[in-house]
Design a protein around this motif. Structure first.
Motif, PDB file in Angstrom:
ATOM      1  N   GLU A 192      -3.573  -4.391  -8.677  1.00  0.00           N
ATOM      2  CA  GLU A 192      -1.941  -4.597  -8.533  1.00  0.00           C
ATOM      3  C   GLU A 192      -1.259  -4.954  -7.456  1.00  0.00           C
ATOM      4  O   GLU A 192      -0.038  -5.388  -7.916  1.00  0.00           O
ATOM      5  CB  GLU A 192      -1.534  -3.507  -9.698  1.00  0.00           C
ATOM      6  CG  GLU A 192      -1.786  -2.853 -10.911  1.00  0.00           C
ATOM      7  CD  GLU A 192      -3.480  -2.060 -10.313  1.00  0.00           C
ATOM      8  OE1 GLU A 192      -4.015  -1.986  -9.778  1.00  0.00           O
ATOM      9  OE2 GLU A 192      -4.711  -2.807 -11.223  1.00  0.00           O
ATOM     10  N   ARG A 193      -1.148  -5.082  -6.412  1.00  0.00           N
ATOM     11  CA  ARG A 193      -0.364  -5.542  -5.404  1.00  0.00           C
ATOM     12  C   ARG A 193      -0.072  -7.397  -5.620  1.00  0.00           C
ATOM     13  O   ARG A 193       0.132  -7.679  -4.918  1.00  0.00           O
ATOM     14  CB  ARG A 193      -0.469  -4.908  -4.254  1.00  0.00           C
ATOM     15  CG  ARG A 193       0.457  -2.875  -4.464  1.00  0.00           C
ATOM     16  CD  ARG A 193      -0.263  -2.212  -3.218  1.00  0.00           C
ATOM     17  NE  ARG A 193       0.586  -1.333  -2.991  1.00  0.00           N
ATOM     18  CZ  ARG A 193       1.816  -0.907  -3.172  1.00  0.00           C
ATOM     19  NH1 ARG A 193       2.789  -1.856  -3.155  1.00  0.00           N
ATOM     20  NH2 ARG A 193       2.031   0.405  -2.812  1.00  0.00           N
ATOM     21  N   ASP A 195      -0.086 -10.853  -5.692  1.00  0.00           N
ATOM     22  CA  ASP A 195       1.552 -11.413  -6.159  1.00  0.00           C
ATOM     23  C   ASP A 195       1.271 -12.969  -5.803  1.00  0.00           C
ATOM     24  O   ASP A 195       1.271 -13.209  -4.898  1.00  0.00           O
ATOM     25  CB  ASP A 195       2.552 -11.052  -4.245  1.00  0.00           C
ATOM     26  CG  ASP A 195       4.018 -11.574  -5.572  1.00  0.00           C
ATOM     27  OD1 ASP A 195       4.523 -12.477  -6.030  1.00  0.00           O
ATOM     28  OD2 ASP A 195       4.703 -10.971  -4.524  1.00  0.00           O
ATOM     29  N   GLN A 277       3.762  -1.207   2.386  1.00  0.00           N
ATOM     30  CA  GLN A 277       3.765  -2.282   1.572  1.00  0.00           C
ATOM     31  C   GLN A 277       3.566  -3.104   1.146  1.00  0.00           C
ATOM     32  O   GLN A 277       2.821  -3.925   0.358  1.00  0.00           O
ATOM     33  CB  GLN A 277       4.704  -1.503   0.529  1.00  0.00           C
ATOM     34  CG  GLN A 277       4.677  -0.433   0.480  1.00  0.00           C
ATOM     35  CD  GLN A 277       5.343   0.679   1.344  1.00  0.00           C
ATOM     36  OE1 GLN A 277       6.366   0.734   2.304  1.00  0.00           O
ATOM     37  NE2 GLN A 277       4.488   2.303   0.953  1.00  0.00           N
ATOM     38  N   ARG A 278       4.209  -4.058   1.793  1.00  0.00           N
ATOM     39  CA  ARG A 278       4.242  -5.526   2.147  1.00  0.00           C
ATOM     40  C   ARG A 278       2.993  -5.828   2.658  1.00  0.00           C
ATOM     41  O   ARG A 278       2.635  -6.500   2.331  1.00  0.00           O
ATOM     42  CB  ARG A 278       5.251  -5.790   2.880  1.00  0.00           C
ATOM     43  CG  ARG A 278       5.430  -7.780   2.944  1.00  0.00           C
ATOM     44  CD  ARG A 278       6.523  -8.313   3.782  1.00  0.00           C
ATOM     45  NE  ARG A 278       6.336  -9.573   4.187  1.00  0.00           N
ATOM     46  CZ  ARG A 278       6.343 -10.621   3.410  1.00  0.00           C
ATOM     47  NH1 ARG A 278       6.470 -10.009   1.576  1.00  0.00           N
ATOM     48  NH2 ARG A 278       6.324 -12.027   3.571  1.00  0.00           N
ATOM     49  N   ALA A 281       0.866  -5.818   0.052  1.00  0.00           N
ATOM     50  CA  ALA A 281       0.656  -7.018  -0.779  1.00  0.00           C
ATOM     51  C   ALA A 281       0.293  -8.116  -0.315  1.00  0.00           C
ATOM     52  O   ALA A 281       0.324  -9.084  -0.904  1.00  0.00           O
ATOM     53  CB  ALA A 281       1.668  -7.087  -1.612  1.00  0.00           C
TER      54      ALA A 281
END
Length: 386
Positions: A192-193, A195, A277-278, A281
């Motif tokens: 889901e991450r 991008d 978190q980054r 992603a």
């Protein structure tokens, strides 16, 4: 239980061992255990990390080959520190001299050796593998194998995080070699991450359009990681398909790796991403992760990629190979740039036998639940025998 981990290679500057230790300090008390890390450092110090979690450093010399680390040089002092803690169970996180020191302390206290390092793969097989067979190298390094066998007899378990390492140690006569795969940080790595805007940004950085393929490489810039081989493999595969490679890493081999890239606009070396978190992603937004090191004892980067739904291109030896199993990626002949290049082309051309839904790796909490339950079993046996 009170578990004391004698950790010879704990650096405040980061690394896989530090990540593992930090997770142990956080999770162990939640599972009802007291966790104490005894590590060498510049000064005697006690660092409290919360209820039931401490790091105790003993003043020790710096390691001459890498000043980020220290090493234990005073066995009686280490034994005093262990006696002061009075542990129910002792871990040792290095197969070198400190493991022998720990093994000589109170044989009645159960102990486990955590194989955070695979010296034969990282050094001997890599240095001499082009000239000699592994069997010949093992014979030349029989003295180190004898050391490992002695540790296998002295420790109740020799904990391995990969099938290949556990199998190789067992075949080499190391007693008590047990498989305990490590885990990933819960809830962070997920498909889901992914991008698409971030993916476009990375491909633009690689001077490529949105319909090109995006590889990511993650790891320390050191010789055993084989980044020059990875760069050669990607450059060769790029003659067939439009491929960009974004590498995240730092280390002593940075200048050599930049020289290997040699201005190739489709390969970019970036600093490690400290924001978790980054980073998650970035990983999820790639089309595949590529790795070159066959000396991994687990390969956290490949495990995290697998959890993020990203296929892996990894050597067929070492801990990384486990993460290509079951259709989660493709393995190539370790140390072979041509084979790695073909694996890249096969994956992006749809010739790799990938599977859509892959069981994610266990979490760190699940790993420690299983490992500490095993320690409790060993402790019960030791008490019954006594």
């Amino acid at each position: 239980m009170k578990i004391v981990d004698v950790c010879a290679f704990l650096s405040p500057q980061g690394g896989g061992v530090k990540t593992y230790i930090e997770q142990k300090l956080a999770i162990g008390p939640r599972l009802g255990h007291e966790i104490v890390i005894i590590a060498p450092g510049d000064h005697d110090e006690v660092i409290t990390r919360g209820p039931g979690a401490r790091i105790v450093t003993l003043a020790s010399p710096r390691f001459p080959l890498d000043r980020k680390y220290w090493y234990f040089d005073d066995e009686p002092r280490l034994h005093e520190a262990l006696a002061a803690e009075a542990p129910d169970f002792v871990e040792c996180s290095s197969p070198w001299r400190s493991a022998s020191m720990v093994a000589r302390w109170r044989p009645d206290v159960p102990k486990a050796l955590i194989m955070h390092a695979d010296p034969l793969s990282a050094y001997a097989y890599r240095w001499f593998g082009a000239l000699l067979s592994r069997e010949t190298i093992d014979r030349r390094f029989e003295r180190f194998w004898d050391h490992l066998r002695e540790l296998g007899e002295a420790f109740d378990q020799v904990v391995c995080a990969s099938r290949e390492l556990q199998g190789r140690l067992a075949e080499g006569g190391v007693a008590n070699a047990a498989l305990h795969p490590m885990g990933i940080e819960a809830g962070l790595f997920t498909p889901e991450r992914r991008d698409l805007a971030l993916r476009r940004e990375l491909l633009t950085l690689c001077d490529l359009p949105e319909d090109a393929h995006l590889l990511i490489g993650v790891g320390r810039l050191s010789a055993e990681k084989r980044w020059p081989m990875v760069i050669d493999a990607v450059a060769a595969a790029s003659r067939t398909l439009p491929i960009g490679l974004v590498m995240l890493g730092a280390g002593r081999n940075k200048n050599r790796i930049l020289g290997q890239i040699a201005g190739n606009p489709h390969i970019r070396l970036l600093a490690p991403e400290r924001n978790r978190q980054r980073f998650a992603a970035l990983l999820a937004s790639a089309d595949a992760l590529i790795h070159g090191c066959e000396a991994e004892t687990f390969c956290m980067a490949a495990a995290e990629a697998r959890a993020a739904g990203v296929p892996v291109i990894v050597p067929d030896r070492g801990g990384a190979a486990d993460h290509a199993r079951g259709g989660a990626g493709i393995a190539y002949a370790a140390g072979n740039a041509l084979a790695a290049s073909q694996a890249i082309v096969d994956l992006f051309a749809g010739r790799a036998p990938l599977v859509g839904e892959i069981d994610p790796p266990v979490t760190m909490e699940q790993h420690f639940e299983r490992l500490f339950a095993e320690y409790e079993r060993i402790g019960l046996q030791a008490r019954a025998a006594a």
